[in-house]
Design an enzyme around this catalytic site. Structure first.
Site, short mmCIF file in Angstrom:
data_model
loop_
_atom_site.label_atom_id
_atom_site.label_comp_id
_atom_site.label_asym_id
_atom_site.label_seq_id
_atom_site.Cartn_x
_atom_site.Cartn_y
_atom_site.Cartn_z
N ASP A 171 1.22 -7.55 42.49
CA ASP A 171 2.05 -7.79 41.30
C ASP A 171 1.88 -9.31 40.28
O ASP A 171 3.01 -9.77 39.92
CB ASP A 171 3.68 -7.80 41.71
CG ASP A 171 4.44 -7.31 40.59
OD1 ASP A 171 4.17 -7.36 39.36
OD2 ASP A 171 5.61 -7.83 40.96
N ASP A 209 -1.43 -0.48 40.00
CA ASP A 209 -1.53 -1.93 39.20
C ASP A 209 -2.53 -2.71 39.55
O ASP A 209 -2.89 -3.84 38.79
CB ASP A 209 0.01 -2.75 39.17
CG ASP A 209 1.02 -1.82 38.78
OD1 ASP A 209 0.91 -0.92 37.83
OD2 ASP A 209 2.12 -2.35 38.93
N ASP A 361 15.05 0.81 39.24
CA ASP A 361 14.16 -0.18 39.16
C ASP A 361 14.93 -1.59 39.14
O ASP A 361 14.36 -2.56 39.12
CB ASP A 361 13.71 0.21 37.49
CG ASP A 361 12.84 1.23 37.38
OD1 ASP A 361 12.22 1.58 38.12
OD2 ASP A 361 13.08 1.76 36.07
#
Length: 380
Positions: A171, A209, A361
């Site tokens: 991240d 990601d 989230d």
């Protein structure tokens, strides 16, 4: 081009997205609340979902710009034996996808039999299979934890979906920073992960990601990460030839297909020795039609052997992405197509629920935790 990244929020314990729990404090750098629920390895209770929460920085930039200092690293992957033929179209002999018996949504359903939302949440969310995440760098127990899931799936004749999520510099220093301390440690963790796969069918969604969000890394760091990802696919497919390994394609609102495909090729996604194709839309909201078109364009640019396909996260994309680009528990969203290995779409191998609907989230509830009001809004 305005784009939305998929930044993973890793928090607490006991999530609906079935993150297999580790043997330490839940992973260095993990943000958010820590739950106190006790765990049992035999039942593989879950830890909090590090599921991508679909943030929306411009041009695919990470939520924070900090990147790690370059470090020298010697990459010495072991070559895999060449396969004599490309993979054919998905060759599942199982009856369907595996649903893990422990999750935060199932805990809520069992604990609230009189709640007026219970029937909708139970039937439309808890009744469907979802991915099992492994988000902690816990070498001592990772093999046993993976084996607990894969053996349970094999016993039922169903296909588990596993998400290894421990890449270093995860991240890019954002909400879900963490992962293995370095790539050598990650490679060793992957070896132990692969040792738990067994010999049955399994779908591996490799490091959400890790490719699409790699611009925060220097060119050298990116090359080292991609080498480790290519190695990871080879190791897993060598350990279990029935495993299907898919690589991070981001989603249709992020990078152009050719740009994403160029990175994916460096990461091993075009090689039958390491890859069965790509995945997209993890924790995001883009429509299935948009993702199908995007994934096919990525695969066309990627090249590679015939039979490479794509899997799409359809967990929250029933109404598509919000027009205003909101990513944090946006209103008006809906669950998407049910998870299935039979899509009826050429080049699309499966629709999966990689992020469990109702897992916040961070706006409707604590990041990564099951929020019944949000789940009910998505499911009704």
């Amino acid at each position: 081009m305005a784009a939305a990244a998929s930044v993973v929020v890793a928090v607490g314990t006991a999530t609906g997205l079935l993150t297999a729990l580790g043997d330490d404090d839940g992973g260095a750098g993990r943000a958010g609340p820590q739950a106190s629920r006790s765990v049992r390895l035999d039942a593989l209770p879950v830890s909090p979902s590090p599921s991508p929460s679909s943030t929306s920085p411009p041009s695919g930039e990470p939520s924070r710009s900090a990147s790690p200092s370059p470090t020298a690293r010697r990459v010495t992957p072991t070559p895999s034996p060449k396969r004599t033929s490309a993979r054919q179209e998905p060759r599942s002999t199982a009856t369907g996808l595996y649903r893990h018996p422990d999750s935060q949504v199932l805990d809520w359903v069992r604990a609230h039999p009189g709640d007026p939302r219970q029937d909708v949440i139970a039937s439309r969310i808890a009744g469907h299979p979802a991915a099992v995440w492994f988000a902690d760098h816990t070498p001592a127990t990772i093999t046993a934890r993976v084996r607990a899931v894969t053996s349970a799936g094999a016993a039922q004749g169903r296909v588990p979906v596993l998400v290894p999520y421990a890449i270093p510099d995860r991240d890019c220093g954002g909400h879900s920073e963490g992962g293995a301390p370095d790539l050598d440690a990650y490679d060793a963790w992957i070896d132990r992960f692969a040792a738990g796969l067994g010999s049955g069918e399994v779908i591996v969604v490799l490091e959400p990601d890790s490719v699409a969000q790699s611009e925060c890394l220097s060119a050298g760091e990116r090359a080292d990460r991609f080498a480790s990802l290519a190695r990871a696919g080879r190791v897993m497919k060598d350990a279990d030839p029935a495993a299907r390994v898919y690589y991070d394609a981001g989603h249709s609102g992020w990078h152009a297909p050719a740009k994403q495909a160029a990175w994916l090729k460096q990461a091993g996604a075009a090689s039958a020795d390491s890859s069965d194709g790509v995945f997209s839309n993890v924790s995001n909201f883009h429509t299935t039609a948009d993702e199908v078109a995007y994934d096919r364009a990525v695969l066309d640019s990627l090249g590679g052997p015939p039979g490479l396909g794509a899997v799409i996260d359809t967990s929250r994309n029933g109404n598509g992405a919000p027009a205003d680009g909101e990513w944090c528990d946006p209103d008006g969203r809906s669950i998407g197509r049910a998870p299935t290995l039979t899509t009826g779409m050429g080049g699309i191998d499966a629709y999966l629920w990689v992020k469990l609907p109702g897992e916040s989230d961070g706006c409707r509830g604590e990041p990564g935790t099951f929020t019944p009001s949000y789940a009910y809004d998505l499911a009704r």
